[in-house]
Enzyme design. Structure first.
Site, PDB file in Angstrom:
ATOM      1  N   HIS A   1      -8.175   9.551   3.922  1.00 12.25           N
ATOM      2  CA  HIS A   1      -7.659   8.523   4.830  1.00 12.25           C
ATOM      3  C   HIS A   1      -8.104   8.864   6.253  1.00 12.25           C
ATOM      4  O   HIS A   1      -8.209  10.031   6.605  1.00 12.25           O
ATOM      5  CB  HIS A   1      -6.125   8.488   4.788  1.00 12.25           C
ATOM      6  CG  HIS A   1      -5.585   7.881   3.526  1.00 12.25           C
ATOM      7  ND1 HIS A   1      -4.616   8.478   2.771  1.00 12.25           N
ATOM      8  CD2 HIS A   1      -5.895   6.732   2.890  1.00 12.25           C
ATOM      9  CE1 HIS A   1      -4.343   7.712   1.724  1.00 12.25           C
ATOM     10  NE2 HIS A   1      -5.111   6.646   1.771  1.00 12.25           N
TER      11      HIS A   1
ATOM     12  N   ASP B   1       0.850  -1.188   0.000  1.00 15.75           N
ATOM     13  CA  ASP B   1       0.000   0.000   0.000  1.00 15.75           C
ATOM     14  C   ASP B   1       0.894   1.249   0.000  1.00 15.75           C
ATOM     15  O   ASP B   1       1.791   1.364   0.830  1.00 15.75           O
ATOM     16  CB  ASP B   1      -0.879  -0.052   1.264  1.00 15.75           C
ATOM     17  CG  ASP B   1      -1.955   1.002   1.298  1.00 15.75           C
ATOM     18  OD1 ASP B   1      -2.401   1.429   0.216  1.00 15.75           O
ATOM     19  OD2 ASP B   1      -2.366   1.387   2.414  1.00 15.75           O
TER      20      ASP B   1
HETATM   21 ZN   LIG Z   1      -4.447   4.948   0.687  1.00 10.83          ZN
END
Ligand SMILES: [Zn+2]
Length: 290
Positions: free
Chosen positions: A178, A80
């Site tokens: 996020h 990620d």
């Molecule tokens: Zn992300």
């Protein structure tokens, strides 16, 4: 069964469901999401951020690979937000089957240049690549980070970017952030932008910052090419809350990990199940055996 990101997401896009990418940054979280996905017969992506990998140590990936090889459900091990070629190469060497290169903060041409280099390396060894265009917001206190202001992905630029780089999936910015949104901020997905991108781009699309977006908006995005939704905060908050409750419960004798963590893992399983069903990924594992 360990598969690549491309194998995972092409089938999801085609069948209009989304694979949850869980940032399961500990052995307990891995076990919790793995057991949930197996119970629901759902494919899932084990997403690991470079900061999580630094904490978990490289040997953790051997455990993940072991779990995948001994499971009947399809799993992909995904880096990620890889920041550079070094992190990507390291992940590939460890056995990741999918990597993300995130140069979305760079100017468009530079993002293309760096992404192309990563695609060349990764594809030469059969590893899939996700890249990002536009910027995903950040609500603070996440490993993933992000920008303070969201720049929405330009649909025409997305088409050009995908054609130039030959990536396997594209992370887009349509209004997610996020982390968890503060109470005064109601997240809103720009489904109109998503629809434009879906018309122009033929590869699977990815939503980052999928924690706490409205369920109906996320559900609608499945019909518009969103084939992977990243979930990090939501599976960690419920775990941490339960752990706090356990520690503050007045029983100072509790110390054994096998006593302390199982109730927390149950909380993560509850949230993981809810996400898998919301993304319509339950009972989709069989699609991968044809
Ligand atoms: Zn992300």
């Amino acid at each position: 069964m360990l598969i690549t990101g491309k194998q995972m997401l092409d089938i999801a896009r085609e069948n209009k469901f989304s694979v949850p990418a869980f940032n399961a940054g500990s052995g307990q979280l891995l076990t919790a999401v793995m057991e949930t996905a197996e119970r629901l017969n759902a494919p899932f992506i084990m997403a690991i951020h470079p900061d999580e990998l630094a904490f978990l140590k490289d040997s953790f990936i051997s455990q993940v690979i072991y779990e995948c090889n001994h499971s009947k459900i399809p799993v992909c091990i995904h880096l990620d937000h890889g920041a550079n070629m070094q992190q990507v190469a390291h992940a590939i060497q460890l056995g990741f089957t999918s990597v993300m290169i995130d140069s979305s903060h760079q100017p468009f041409e530079e993002n293309i240049r760096i992404t192309k280099e990563v695609v060349k390396l990764a594809h030469s060894v059969g590893v899939s690549v996700e890249a990002e265009l536009g910027t995903i917001g950040d609500t603070g206190s996440t490993v993933e980070g992000g920008a303070s202001e969201i720049i929405y992905t330009d649909p025409l630029k997305a088409k050009e970017f995908v054609e130039e780089t030959q990536i396997d999936s594209l992370a887009i910015a349509i209004g997610t952030s996020h982390g968890i949104y503060p109470k005064h901020l109601v997240p809103k997905l720009r489904l109109d932008i998503l629809e434009e991108i879906y018309k122009l781009v033929a590869i699977p699309l990815v939503l980052h910052g999928g924690s706490s977006n409205a369920d109906d908006e996320l559900a609608a995005s499945l019909d518009l090419g969103i084939a992977k939704i990243n979930i990090s905060s939501d599976i960690k908050i419920c775990f941490a809350n339960k752990l706090r409750e356990m520690l503050n419960g007045g029983n100072n004798e509790i110390r054994e990990p096998n006593v302390l963590f199982p109730p927390c893992m149950l909380e993560t399983q509850r949230v993981a199940e809810q996400k898998i069903k919301l993304f319509k990924a339950d009972n989709k594992a069989s699609l991968y055996y044809r």
